[in-house]
Design a protein around this motif. Sequence first.
Motif, PDB file in Angstrom:
ATOM      1  N   ALA A   1       3.898  37.062   7.299  1.00 48.36           N
ATOM      2  CA  ALA A   1       2.753  37.798   6.756  1.00 48.36           C
ATOM      3  C   ALA A   1       1.474  36.975   6.696  1.00 48.36           C
ATOM      4  N   SER A   2       1.544  35.690   7.016  1.00 45.32           N
ATOM      5  CA  SER A   2       0.343  34.849   6.976  1.00 45.32           C
ATOM      6  C   SER A   2      -0.710  35.387   7.938  1.00 45.32           C
ATOM      7  N   LEU A   3      -1.969  35.236   7.545  1.00 46.74           N
ATOM      8  CA  LEU A   3      -3.078  35.710   8.378  1.00 46.74           C
ATOM      9  C   LEU A   3      -3.623  34.574   9.236  1.00 46.74           C
ATOM     10  N   LEU A   4      -3.874  34.879  10.490  1.00 44.07           N
ATOM     11  CA  LEU A   4      -4.482  33.944  11.433  1.00 44.07           C
ATOM     12  C   LEU A   4      -5.787  34.535  11.940  1.00 44.07           C
ATOM     13  N   ASP A   5      -6.726  33.673  12.228  1.00 44.47           N
ATOM     14  CA  ASP A   5      -8.070  34.112  12.632  1.00 44.47           C
ATOM     15  C   ASP A   5      -8.119  34.239  14.154  1.00 44.47           C
ATOM     16  N   ASP A   6      -8.243  35.458  14.614  1.00 40.78           N
ATOM     17  CA  ASP A   6      -8.414  35.702  16.054  1.00 40.78           C
ATOM     18  C   ASP A   6      -9.895  35.864  16.339  1.00 40.78           C
ATOM     19  N   SER A   7     -10.551  34.710  16.507  1.00 37.07           N
ATOM     20  CA  SER A   7     -11.993  34.689  16.772  1.00 37.07           C
ATOM     21  C   SER A   7     -12.265  33.551  17.756  1.00 37.07           C
ATOM     22  N   PRO A   8     -13.464  33.499  18.326  1.00 35.71           N
ATOM     23  CA  PRO A   8     -13.757  32.451  19.320  1.00 35.71           C
ATOM     24  C   PRO A   8     -13.430  31.065  18.786  1.00 35.71           C
ATOM     25  N   LEU A   9     -12.864  30.230  19.693  1.00 28.90           N
ATOM     26  CA  LEU A   9     -12.411  28.899  19.296  1.00 28.90           C
ATOM     27  C   LEU A   9     -12.732  27.909  20.403  1.00 28.90           C
ATOM     28  N   GLY A  10     -13.253  26.754  20.033  1.00 23.68           N
ATOM     29  CA  GLY A  10     -13.504  25.676  20.980  1.00 23.68           C
ATOM     30  C   GLY A  10     -12.928  24.384  20.431  1.00 23.68           C
ATOM     31  N   LEU A  11     -12.105  23.710  21.219  1.00 23.74           N
ATOM     32  CA  LEU A  11     -11.443  22.488  20.783  1.00 23.74           C
ATOM     33  C   LEU A  11     -11.835  21.327  21.698  1.00 23.74           C
ATOM     34  N   GLU A  12     -12.201  20.228  21.083  1.00 23.54           N
ATOM     35  CA  GLU A  12     -12.555  19.035  21.843  1.00 23.54           C
ATOM     36  C   GLU A  12     -11.279  18.378  22.386  1.00 23.54           C
ATOM     37  N   THR A  13     -11.246  18.114  23.679  1.00 23.11           N
ATOM     38  CA  THR A  13     -10.118  17.416  24.310  1.00 23.11           C
ATOM     39  C   THR A  13     -10.656  16.322  25.214  1.00 23.11           C
ATOM     40  N   VAL A  14      -9.775  15.489  25.733  1.00 22.50           N
ATOM     41  CA  VAL A  14     -10.188  14.414  26.633  1.00 22.50           C
ATOM     42  C   VAL A  14     -10.857  14.982  27.882  1.00 22.50           C
ATOM     43  N   GLY A  15     -10.370  16.148  28.301  1.00 27.35           N
ATOM     44  CA  GLY A  15     -10.919  16.757  29.512  1.00 27.35           C
ATOM     45  C   GLY A  15     -12.134  17.620  29.259  1.00 27.35           C
ATOM     46  N   GLY A  16     -12.570  17.732  28.029  1.00 28.67           N
ATOM     47  CA  GLY A  16     -13.728  18.561  27.717  1.00 28.67           C
ATOM     48  C   GLY A  16     -13.395  19.584  26.661  1.00 28.67           C
ATOM     49  N   LEU A  17     -14.216  20.606  26.562  1.00 32.95           N
ATOM     50  CA  LEU A  17     -14.051  21.628  25.544  1.00 32.95           C
ATOM     51  C   LEU A  17     -13.015  22.656  26.015  1.00 32.95           C
ATOM     52  N   TYR A  18     -11.978  22.887  25.189  1.00 29.95           N
ATOM     53  CA  TYR A  18     -10.947  23.863  25.521  1.00 29.95           C
ATOM     54  C   TYR A  18     -11.227  25.128  24.745  1.00 29.95           C
ATOM     55  N   ILE A  19     -11.442  26.239  25.472  1.00 30.46           N
ATOM     56  CA  ILE A  19     -11.803  27.518  24.854  1.00 30.46           C
ATOM     57  C   ILE A  19     -10.771  28.558  25.281  1.00 30.46           C
ATOM     58  N   PRO A  20      -9.760  28.805  24.456  1.00 34.92           N
ATOM     59  CA  PRO A  20      -8.751  29.806  24.819  1.00 34.92           C
ATOM     60  C   PRO A  20      -9.309  31.220  24.728  1.00 34.92           C
ATOM     61  N   GLN A  21      -8.769  32.095  25.564  1.00 34.94           N
ATOM     62  CA  GLN A  21      -9.191  33.494  25.588  1.00 34.94           C
ATOM     63  C   GLN A  21      -7.967  34.392  25.471  1.00 34.94           C
ATOM     64  N   ASN A  22      -8.141  35.555  24.855  1.00 34.28           N
ATOM     65  CA  ASN A  22      -7.096  36.551  24.853  1.00 34.28           C
ATOM     66  C   ASN A  22      -7.051  37.273  26.192  1.00 34.28           C
ATOM     67  N   TYR A  23      -5.949  37.973  26.423  1.00 37.92           N
ATOM     68  CA  TYR A  23      -5.768  38.649  27.708  1.00 37.92           C
ATOM     69  C   TYR A  23      -6.888  39.644  27.998  1.00 37.92           C
ATOM     70  N   ASP A  24      -7.341  40.360  26.944  1.00 37.57           N
ATOM     71  CA  ASP A  24      -8.388  41.377  27.137  1.00 37.57           C
ATOM     72  C   ASP A  24      -9.784  40.824  26.891  1.00 37.57           C
ATOM     73  N   HIS A  25      -9.862  39.504  26.665  1.00 33.25           N
ATOM     74  CA  HIS A  25     -11.137  38.815  26.413  1.00 33.25           C
ATOM     75  C   HIS A  25     -11.838  39.322  25.150  1.00 33.25           C
ATOM     76  N   GLY A  26     -11.105  39.992  24.296  1.00 31.75           N
ATOM     77  CA  GLY A  26     -11.677  40.431  23.024  1.00 31.75           C
ATOM     78  C   GLY A  26     -11.013  39.704  21.867  1.00 31.75           C
ATOM     79  N   PHE A  27     -11.475  39.975  20.637  1.00 36.43           N
ATOM     80  CA  PHE A  27     -10.944  39.317  19.446  1.00 36.43           C
ATOM     81  C   PHE A  27     -10.652  40.377  18.391  1.00 36.43           C
TER      82      PHE A  27
END
Length: 520
Positions: free
Chosen positions: A360-386
């Motif tokens: 039942a825990s809530l998770l935030d499905d909103s735009p996300l950018g994570l710093e990695t060694v290879g650059g900024l990692y920005i995951p997307q949903n299949y439908d590109h929406g949130f």
Amino acid sequence: MKRTLLALAFALALALAGHAGAAELPRFEQVRAAYRPSDSVLVDRHGEPLHTLRTDANVRRLEWVPLAEVSPALRTALLLSEDKRFYEHSGVDWSAVGAAAFGNLWNTRTRGASTLTMQLAGLLDPAHAGSAGGRSVGAKLSQAGGAWQLERQWRKDQILEAYLNLVPFRGELVGIGAMSATLFAKHPSGLDAQEAALAAALLRAPNALAPTVARRACGILQEQHLGCEGLDGLTAYSLARKSTARLDADAQIAPHLAQRLLPGDPRPRVASTLDARLQRFTRDTLRQHLAELQGRQVEDGAVLVLDNASGEVLAWIGSSGRGLSHAAEVDGVSARRQAGSTLKPFLYELAIEQRWLTAASLLDDSPLGLETVGGLYIPQNYDHGFKGAVSVRTALASSLNVPAVRTLVTVTPEAFHERLQALGFSLRASGGTYGYSLALGSAEVTLAGLTNAYRALANAGRTGPLRVKPDEARGASRAVMDPAASFIVADMLADREARALTFGLDNALATRHWAAVKTG
């Protein structure tokens, strides 16, 4: 003539005396037990053939054919051609010896005095065959000694049966089974008079040209007061056949598993845990689904069906098969491919097990950018929406990507990697190498490994090795995941309503009975 026969009899007596100290020829039961077809057969758990694979490239031999399953026409043609007094002599046909004596002491005529028993002695022991195909005087005498021993130990029907299964017919074809299947596409029991005459004619000169074979076959037919109409065409057609297809081609339904299990196994029949009926049903179901997806860039598929409790493989379909797949030889069950969203259940199970989350825990499905060694990692949903705030249950059942990556940030790629390894995935890189993309299945896994890992969800978090042979030792299961967390994850995967956010209520994942399902 009498002098020649006396000389031969004296020589034969010496040969028999010398043969008494020679190596004993095997008994019929030993020959039958040692016989190995060039093709090995994979059978299912009930003994039904699944697939036949050529495992001996030197000769082509099919399964041993009992004499009772050999056409009477062939037995008649064989004796007329090779040994008319087979049931009268005791290994050596002295009438034929006398007739051949004027032919340069058995050496001019190919088989003027060689009985079936003598020929069989040469087939069983190369020492009796001689260096020139068994045509020298010494070889003939040695064959006579071997024939004398066989006639003392074997019955006539055993001699005839073994001869038909061991004699070369043409090219790589050895034995009546391979000859009949290849040249006539028949079992030996179905050979008619003309086909039988052709088979018998081949024994004189296995690689003779078609006109020669037809002429000899016609002679055999005429001895039976039968006609030769159409024999030339039948001979030319039969001898030109190159087909190696078996008569039971419909049983060729497990090519990938057969290629995995049969080579290197000395047994002619190898048992598997598969169920032939389920194997056919699974193959046909895959082909039906691929046909429905035609035009949607879906080119092939693979299916593995397991018994959750035992780990036994019940169906193994590596591809849709020849004619449908562009890479039918590739085994989709054991080939590595990126796992995609199929790893998410194990990620959420670990988070629930570690008390980081609940269903039942809530998770935030909103735009996300994570710093990695290879650059900024920005995951997307299949439908590109949130979708905003969603429960863990909804995030997993609807296969949302961003919430899964947020969960991996909490769990850490290293801890998730360790859990996947414990489940048996054998990943090729470290958790740090995959990074946050591991939540979305960037690692390459096999369908076999993935299916077996899902087994753990049905077994209260316990896993064990797969079994494809019934004689394999049953590997001990081991606890990998928390039983309660495993149950919760399975329940979320079976939740139709939680799945509706992405897939709707009416979708292919909505089954009539309880089923925990996940898209890839």
